[in-house]
Scaffold this motif. Structure first.
Motif, short mmCIF file in Angstrom:
data_model
loop_
_atom_site.label_atom_id
_atom_site.label_comp_id
_atom_site.label_asym_id
_atom_site.label_seq_id
_atom_site.Cartn_x
_atom_site.Cartn_y
_atom_site.Cartn_z
N ALA A 15 24.95 10.30 30.87
CA ALA A 15 23.73 10.49 30.06
C ALA A 15 23.74 9.55 28.85
CB ALA A 15 23.62 11.94 29.60
N CYS A 16 24.91 9.39 28.21
CA CYS A 16 25.03 8.47 27.07
C CYS A 16 24.73 7.03 27.49
CB CYS A 16 26.43 8.57 26.45
SG CYS A 16 26.69 10.07 25.48
N ASN A 17 25.25 6.65 28.65
CA ASN A 17 24.95 5.31 29.17
C ASN A 17 23.45 5.12 29.39
OD1 ASN A 17 27.60 4.35 29.26
ND2 ASN A 17 27.95 5.09 31.33
N LEU A 18 22.83 6.15 29.97
CA LEU A 18 21.40 6.07 30.27
C LEU A 18 20.58 5.92 28.99
CD1 LEU A 18 19.05 6.54 32.47
CD2 LEU A 18 19.02 8.86 31.59
N VAL A 19 20.86 6.77 27.98
CA VAL A 19 20.06 6.70 26.75
C VAL A 19 20.35 5.43 25.95
CG1 VAL A 19 19.71 9.20 26.60
CG2 VAL A 19 21.61 8.17 25.33
N PHE A 20 21.60 4.96 26.02
CA PHE A 20 21.94 3.70 25.35
C PHE A 20 21.13 2.55 25.96
CE2 PHE A 20 24.38 -0.28 25.43
CZ PHE A 20 24.49 -0.52 24.06
N ASP A 21 21.15 2.48 27.29
CA ASP A 21 20.38 1.42 27.98
C ASP A 21 18.89 1.51 27.65
OD1 ASP A 21 22.65 0.47 29.15
OD2 ASP A 21 22.22 1.19 31.18
N ALA A 22 18.36 2.73 27.69
CA ALA A 22 16.93 2.93 27.43
C ALA A 22 16.58 2.55 25.99
CB ALA A 22 16.55 4.38 27.71
N ALA A 23 17.41 3.00 25.03
CA ALA A 23 17.15 2.69 23.61
C ALA A 23 17.26 1.19 23.36
CB ALA A 23 18.12 3.46 22.72
N SER A 24 18.17 0.53 24.06
CA SER A 24 18.34 -0.91 23.83
C SER A 24 17.18 -1.71 24.44
CB SER A 24 19.68 -1.40 24.40
OG SER A 24 19.69 -1.27 25.80
#
Length: 236
Positions: free
Chosen positions: A57-66
């Protein structure tokens, strides 16, 4: 995209009580793969699995936020409300932490109308309208503004549907999850042992009753979003 190491520590999770589920009578059998034991009539969640899904989930939100995507964090029960607001404000996300108004997403045009009304009242207050009203009218104005602040304060800058919705407590916020499914909005759900893990895009098995557990999960996700935002600003 460079993956970060999110420092998800099993010992810290144990200290926060992330592994404590509900009583064994209150469980959803679909949660069986995520449960490692029963202790004193309580299901114990497998923290290795929790760590894996939280990391995902952290990877997903990091990618999305970036990539400049927009987030909405929802948690309206008393224990979660303050945590949701502070994490969302820190990570510059929209949030709902008091009450979910049915159709907030699926009936977005109505929500937009309410938000416009809220913005108008705030602007009128700034321009000193209260000083020009009678005592009674001023009280009505304040009450209207206060109600809108309670329900819409966390989404006052939202100009369209979010890309990802983070939900604290699937059971409590089932209506939110349904609206996201209807609209095809990606969801990350904190789920306890009484939930259905198949409904959200990423389900994080964790104790959704203890403040420390909710804080642990939400803080990690908010940090990953902050890191993603920094990367977006740097590369944007």
């Amino acid at each position: 995209m460079i993956r970060h190491y999110w420092n998800i520590n099993l010992e810290e999770m144990m200290e926060a009580g992330v592994h404590f589920g509900h009583g064994t009578k209150k469980w959803n059998p679909r949660m069986a793969p995520y449960i490692s034991a029963k202790r004193k009539g309580i299901h114990i969640t497998n923290l290795t699995i929790t760590a894996r899904f939280l990391s995902e989930a952290c990877n997903l939100v990091f990618d999305a936020a970036s990539r400049g995507k927009k987030f909405l964090i929802v948690g309206t029960k008393n224990k979660a409300a303050d945590l949701v607001a502070s994490a969302a404000i820190k990570a510059r996300c929209h949030y709902v932490n008091k009450k979910w108004l049915g159709g907030m997403l699926t009936n977005w045009s109505t929500t937009e109308t309410r938000l416009q009304k809220f913005r108008d009242l705030r602007a009128e207050k700034k321009m000193g309208k209260l000083n020009r009203l009678s005592k009674g009218d001023a009280a009505i104005f304040k009450r209207k503004l206060s109600t809108l602040q309670t329900y819409l304060g966390g989404i006052k800058y939202m100009t369209g549907l979010p890309d990802i919705v983070i939900i604290v407590d699937q059971q409590e916020e089932y209506m939110v999850l349904q609206e996201c499914v209807i609209l095809g909005i990606s969801t990350i759900c904190l789920i306890d042992t009484n939930c259905n893990p198949d409904l959200a895009d990423i389900s994080i098995p964790a104790n959704d009753d203890a403040i420390a557990s909710i804080r642990f999960i939400i803080t990690k996700l908010a940090y990953a979003i902050c890191e993603g935002h920094s990367s977006y600003i740097k590369n944007g």
